[in-house]
Design a protein around this motif. Structure first.
Motif, PDB file in Angstrom:
ATOM      1  N   GLN A  42       0.820  -1.216   0.000  1.00 15.97           N
ATOM      2  CA  GLN A  42       0.000   0.000   0.000  1.00 15.97           C
ATOM      3  C   GLN A  42       0.851   1.261   0.000  1.00 15.97           C
ATOM      4  O   GLN A  42       0.370   2.329  -0.324  1.00 15.97           O
ATOM      5  CB  GLN A  42      -0.918   0.020   1.223  1.00 15.97           C
ATOM      6  CG  GLN A  42      -2.102  -0.919   1.080  1.00 15.97           C
ATOM      7  CD  GLN A  42      -2.393  -1.592   2.401  1.00 15.97           C
ATOM      8  OE1 GLN A  42      -1.677  -2.492   2.824  1.00 15.97           O
ATOM      9  NE2 GLN A  42      -3.434  -1.132   3.068  1.00 15.97           N
ATOM     10  N   GLU A  43       2.089   1.139   0.428  1.00 17.99           N
ATOM     11  CA  GLU A  43       2.953   2.317   0.538  1.00 17.99           C
ATOM     12  C   GLU A  43       4.295   2.001  -0.118  1.00 17.99           C
ATOM     13  O   GLU A  43       5.280   1.733   0.572  1.00 17.99           O
ATOM     14  CB  GLU A  43       3.118   2.689   2.017  1.00 17.99           C
ATOM     15  CG  GLU A  43       3.717   4.041   2.267  1.00 17.99           C
ATOM     16  CD  GLU A  43       3.125   5.112   1.381  1.00 17.99           C
ATOM     17  OE1 GLU A  43       2.010   5.546   1.654  1.00 17.99           O
ATOM     18  OE2 GLU A  43       3.788   5.526   0.395  1.00 17.99           O
ATOM     19  N   PRO A  44       4.323   2.024  -1.464  1.00 15.75           N
ATOM     20  CA  PRO A  44       5.514   1.513  -2.174  1.00 15.75           C
ATOM     21  C   PRO A  44       6.792   2.311  -1.907  1.00 15.75           C
ATOM     22  O   PRO A  44       7.877   1.838  -2.230  1.00 15.75           O
ATOM     23  CB  PRO A  44       5.114   1.593  -3.648  1.00 15.75           C
ATOM     24  CG  PRO A  44       3.806   2.284  -3.714  1.00 15.75           C
ATOM     25  CD  PRO A  44       3.256   2.460  -2.357  1.00 15.75           C
ATOM     26  N   ASN A  45       6.668   3.504  -1.302  1.00 13.04           N
ATOM     27  CA  ASN A  45       7.867   4.259  -0.939  1.00 13.04           C
ATOM     28  C   ASN A  45       8.603   3.651   0.243  1.00 13.04           C
ATOM     29  O   ASN A  45       9.687   4.091   0.592  1.00 13.04           O
ATOM     30  CB  ASN A  45       7.484   5.693  -0.564  1.00 13.04           C
ATOM     31  CG  ASN A  45       7.513   6.619  -1.749  1.00 13.04           C
ATOM     32  OD1 ASN A  45       8.196   6.338  -2.732  1.00 13.04           O
ATOM     33  ND2 ASN A  45       6.762   7.699  -1.665  1.00 13.04           N
ATOM     34  N   LEU A  46       7.961   2.671   0.888  1.00 13.12           N
ATOM     35  CA  LEU A  46       8.555   2.077   2.089  1.00 13.12           C
ATOM     36  C   LEU A  46       9.071   0.673   1.798  1.00 13.12           C
ATOM     37  O   LEU A  46       8.377  -0.138   1.180  1.00 13.12           O
ATOM     38  CB  LEU A  46       7.531   1.995   3.221  1.00 13.12           C
ATOM     39  CG  LEU A  46       8.112   1.440   4.522  1.00 13.12           C
ATOM     40  CD1 LEU A  46       8.864   2.517   5.285  1.00 13.12           C
ATOM     41  CD2 LEU A  46       7.034   0.848   5.402  1.00 13.12           C
ATOM     42  N   ALA A  47      10.293   0.407   2.259  1.00 11.24           N
ATOM     43  CA  ALA A  47      10.840  -0.937   2.125  1.00 11.24           C
ATOM     44  C   ALA A  47      11.404  -1.395   3.460  1.00 11.24           C
ATOM     45  O   ALA A  47      11.937  -0.589   4.222  1.00 11.24           O
ATOM     46  CB  ALA A  47      11.921  -0.966   1.062  1.00 11.24           C
ATOM     47  N   LEU A  48      11.251  -2.692   3.721  1.00 15.44           N
ATOM     48  CA  LEU A  48      11.784  -3.288   4.954  1.00 15.44           C
ATOM     49  C   LEU A  48      12.975  -4.160   4.606  1.00 15.44           C
ATOM     50  O   LEU A  48      12.915  -4.955   3.670  1.00 15.44           O
ATOM     51  CB  LEU A  48      10.697  -4.144   5.619  1.00 15.44           C
ATOM     52  CG  LEU A  48      11.157  -5.148   6.686  1.00 15.44           C
ATOM     53  CD1 LEU A  48      11.483  -4.440   7.994  1.00 15.44           C
ATOM     54  CD2 LEU A  48      10.100  -6.218   6.918  1.00 15.44           C
ATOM     55  N   LEU A  49      14.056  -3.993   5.363  1.00 14.85           N
ATOM     56  CA  LEU A  49      15.134  -4.978   5.283  1.00 14.85           C
ATOM     57  C   LEU A  49      15.046  -5.831   6.546  1.00 14.85           C
ATOM     58  O   LEU A  49      15.333  -5.365   7.639  1.00 14.85           O
ATOM     59  CB  LEU A  49      16.509  -4.298   5.183  1.00 14.85           C
ATOM     60  CG  LEU A  49      17.687  -5.267   5.036  1.00 14.85           C
ATOM     61  CD1 LEU A  49      17.534  -6.159   3.820  1.00 14.85           C
ATOM     62  CD2 LEU A  49      19.008  -4.523   4.949  1.00 14.85           C
ATOM     63  N   PRO A  50      14.614  -7.077   6.401  1.00 12.17           N
ATOM     64  CA  PRO A  50      14.362  -7.911   7.585  1.00 12.17           C
ATOM     65  C   PRO A  50      15.645  -8.318   8.303  1.00 12.17           C
ATOM     66  O   PRO A  50      16.711  -8.377   7.692  1.00 12.17           O
ATOM     67  CB  PRO A  50      13.664  -9.155   7.012  1.00 12.17           C
ATOM     68  CG  PRO A  50      13.339  -8.823   5.593  1.00 12.17           C
ATOM     69  CD  PRO A  50      14.311  -7.788   5.152  1.00 12.17           C
ATOM     70  N   ALA A  51      15.502  -8.569   9.584  1.00 13.86           N
ATOM     71  CA  ALA A  51      16.629  -9.035  10.393  1.00 13.86           C
ATOM     72  C   ALA A  51      16.935 -10.480  10.044  1.00 13.86           C
ATOM     73  O   ALA A  51      16.048 -11.242   9.693  1.00 13.86           O
ATOM     74  CB  ALA A  51      16.287  -8.916  11.873  1.00 13.86           C
ATOM     75  N   GLY A  52      18.203 -10.839  10.152  1.00 12.76           N
ATOM     76  CA  GLY A  52      18.595 -12.225   9.950  1.00 12.76           C
ATOM     77  C   GLY A  52      18.244 -13.060  11.169  1.00 12.76           C
ATOM     78  O   GLY A  52      17.548 -12.602  12.070  1.00 12.76           O
ATOM     79  N   ASP A  53      18.760 -14.285  11.208  1.00 11.07           N
ATOM     80  CA  ASP A  53      18.376 -15.114  12.355  1.00 11.07           C
ATOM     81  C   ASP A  53      19.276 -14.822  13.551  1.00 11.07           C
ATOM     82  O   ASP A  53      20.343 -14.225  13.413  1.00 11.07           O
ATOM     83  CB  ASP A  53      18.390 -16.600  11.975  1.00 11.07           C
ATOM     84  CG  ASP A  53      19.788 -17.125  11.810  1.00 11.07           C
ATOM     85  OD1 ASP A  53      20.386 -17.560  12.811  1.00 11.07           O
ATOM     86  OD2 ASP A  53      20.304 -17.063  10.662  1.00 11.07           O
ATOM     87  N   PRO A  54      18.835 -15.215  14.751  1.00  8.88           N
ATOM     88  CA  PRO A  54      19.528 -14.805  15.983  1.00  8.88           C
ATOM     89  C   PRO A  54      20.991 -15.246  16.045  1.00  8.88           C
ATOM     90  O   PRO A  54      21.775 -14.628  16.760  1.00  8.88           O
ATOM     91  CB  PRO A  54      18.726 -15.510  17.087  1.00  8.88           C
ATOM     92  CG  PRO A  54      17.393 -15.756  16.484  1.00  8.88           C
ATOM     93  CD  PRO A  54      17.609 -15.956  15.028  1.00  8.88           C
ATOM     94  N   ARG A  55      21.356 -16.265  15.269  1.00  6.02           N
ATOM     95  CA  ARG A  55      22.754 -16.711  15.326  1.00  6.02           C
ATOM     96  C   ARG A  55      23.715 -15.657  14.791  1.00  6.02           C
ATOM     97  O   ARG A  55      24.901 -15.684  15.067  1.00  6.02           O
ATOM     98  CB  ARG A  55      22.922 -18.016  14.546  1.00  6.02           C
ATOM     99  CG  ARG A  55      22.560 -19.252  15.371  1.00  6.02           C
ATOM    100  CD  ARG A  55      22.484 -20.453  14.495  1.00  6.02           C
ATOM    101  NE  ARG A  55      21.409 -20.297  13.508  1.00  6.02           N
ATOM    102  CZ  ARG A  55      21.203 -21.112  12.492  1.00  6.02           C
ATOM    103  NH1 ARG A  55      22.005 -22.145  12.308  1.00  6.02           N
ATOM    104  NH2 ARG A  55      20.204 -20.911  11.651  1.00  6.02           N
ATOM    105  N   MET A  56      23.146 -14.708  14.010  1.00  2.00           N
ATOM    106  CA  MET A  56      23.988 -13.622  13.501  1.00  2.00           C
ATOM    107  C   MET A  56      24.648 -12.827  14.617  1.00  2.00           C
ATOM    108  O   MET A  56      25.705 -12.243  14.428  1.00  2.00           O
ATOM    109  CB  MET A  56      23.133 -12.643  12.693  1.00  2.00           C
ATOM    110  CG  MET A  56      22.976 -13.002  11.257  1.00  2.00           C
ATOM    111  SD  MET A  56      21.969 -11.776  10.459  1.00  2.00           S
ATOM    112  CE  MET A  56      23.198 -10.622   9.891  1.00  2.00           C
ATOM    113  N   LEU A  57      23.975 -12.801  15.765  1.00  2.00           N
ATOM    114  CA  LEU A  57      24.497 -12.021  16.889  1.00  2.00           C
ATOM    115  C   LEU A  57      25.892 -12.480  17.291  1.00  2.00           C
ATOM    116  O   LEU A  57      26.677 -11.705  17.813  1.00  2.00           O
ATOM    117  CB  LEU A  57      23.546 -12.133  18.084  1.00  2.00           C
ATOM    118  CG  LEU A  57      22.220 -11.404  17.960  1.00  2.00           C
ATOM    119  CD1 LEU A  57      21.288 -11.797  19.081  1.00  2.00           C
ATOM    120  CD2 LEU A  57      22.448  -9.900  17.975  1.00  2.00           C
ATOM    121  N   ASP A  58      26.202 -13.763  17.017  1.00  2.00           N
ATOM    122  CA  ASP A  58      27.491 -14.302  17.448  1.00  2.00           C
ATOM    123  C   ASP A  58      28.662 -13.693  16.687  1.00  2.00           C
ATOM    124  O   ASP A  58      29.745 -13.536  17.238  1.00  2.00           O
ATOM    125  CB  ASP A  58      27.510 -15.823  17.293  1.00  2.00           C
ATOM    126  CG  ASP A  58      26.462 -16.483  18.164  1.00  2.00           C
ATOM    127  OD1 ASP A  58      26.061 -15.839  19.153  1.00  2.00           O
ATOM    128  OD2 ASP A  58      26.047 -17.610  17.860  1.00  2.00           O
TER     129      ASP A  58
END
Lengths: 105, 270
Positions: B81-97
């Protein structure tokens, strides 16, 4: 004190909790902020000694009356040193307090 | 393209409304014509996708971009509905390591090349996740509630931000209950701003519609119906863009006899 506080007091009721919240918060933050500047009592003692050594080179200090402390206000923590001087090295007697302020964040 | 802004949305304490603010601000900024990216930096407990209603459309994440498994534009999820907006999703929790501040910087640099606004939804706490997100940001919005623990944690965060060349640092007071404030049973806006000594970007009123909009995955600012919180989010976005509008006054709408009485009771007598 507001009108509400006065009425509460007259009726023996508890004062509004926002005041309590504000006071508790200010107290706990004063602690937190000094912790953040990571100056432990040991460090403060060491610093105090070194400051005194330097000052004592030039003037004679009344060691019993020396006070060095950290005071926190808003976002600033200040090092406040109160060093009463007995006399200068040249021998003149002066009764004057030197106040040194050293701001740290 | 004019100077791009990378803004960290942080709070210290969890559950004060970072993610909700990020989602609503993102929609509002995009709606006013600016290309906007929202980056979920909360790898441990990601939720931004859910609030935006994009959870079923995630294919790649920030992790895949860093690993060169995909291009950035493949990982970005555009809002329908709002094509000016994009999400970059977070990776999985193991990335924290293994994730380092430089990795986060790389992602945010990629985003700020393409978007006018990059909003980084910061994880709660002041540990590695926060420090990674911090390294990638130039400005910050600190979100807090008018409540002891939230303000205390916000103060911690502000202390860290102050040492990290982040400017400006602005405050949003969330979940404001005007009646409780008027009755002095809640810290006032002035209390919070003066204790944290931050400029006030805006306030958000407590509003049941926030929960309903989360249930639906449709941020309030998306709807044409304007609830109290929705008006606040729009006000915050306008002020963030630099428009000269005042902060919403929580007591403005209240002019009944009872409210006049409450005001009288607040009169300072000594």
């Amino acid at each position: 004190m507001t009108l509400r506080d006065l009425i509460n007091k007259l009726l023996g009721r508890e004062t509004a909790s926002a005041n309590t919240a504000r006071e508790r918060l200010q107290l706990v933050l004063a602690h937190d902020r000094v912790d953040m500047s990571s100056l432990s009592t040991d460090l403060l003692d060491k610093m105090r000694k070194e400051i005194l050594d330097v000052v004592a080179k030039y003037v004679e200090i009344d060691f019993d009356e020396v006070a060095v402390s950290l005071e926190t206000e808003d976002r600033m923590t200040a090092l406040v040193a109160n060093l009463p001087i007995k006399r200068t090295i040249s021998g003149e007697i002066q009764f004057k307090n030197i106040e040194k302020k050293n701001k740290t964040k | 393209m004019k100077s791009n802004r990378t803004i960290l949305i942080c709070s210290g304490k969890g559950g004060v409304g970072k993610t909700t603010l990020t989602a609503n601000l993102g929609i509002a900024l995009a709606n006013s014509g600016s290309s906007t990216a929202v980056l979920d930096a909360d790898f441990g407990l990601r939720n931004l996708d859910l609030l935006l209603g994009l959870e079923n459309r995630i294919i790649y994440t920030a992790q895949d971009v860093l690993d060169n498994n995909c291009r950035l534009d493949q990982a970005l999820v555009r809002h329908k509905q709002e094509p000016n907006l994009a999400l970059l999703p977070a990776g999985d929790p193991r990335m924290l390591d293994w994730m380092k501040p430089d990795d986060m910087k790389k992602i945010s640099n990629l985003l700020s090349e393409k978007f006018e606004y990059v909003l980084i939804d910061c994880p709660a706490g002041v540990e590695d996740g926060f420090k990674n997100a911090l390294a990638a940001s130039r400005e910050a919005i600190v979100v807090t509630n008018p409540e002891l623990s939230a303000v205390r944690d916000a103060d911690r965060v502000v202390g860290i931000l102050n040492t990290c060349d982040i400017d400006p640092i602005q405050l949003v007071v969330n979940r404001v209950r005007p009646t409780m404030m008027a009755n002095q049973e809640m810290l006032s806006i002035e209390d919070v701003t003066s204790i944290l000594s931050l400029p006030l970007l805006g306030i958000v009123l407590e509003d049941q519609q926030v929960i309903i909009s989360t249930n639906r995955g449709e941020p309030l600012t998306l709807s044409s119906k304007k609830s109290p919180a929705s008006k606040c989010y729009l006000n915050v976005s306008q002020r963030l863009r630099g428009e000269d509008v005042p902060v919403i006054d929580p007591n403005k709408a209240k002019k009944s006899l009872k409210d006049k009485f409450i005001k009288l009771m607040q009169t300072k007598i000594f």
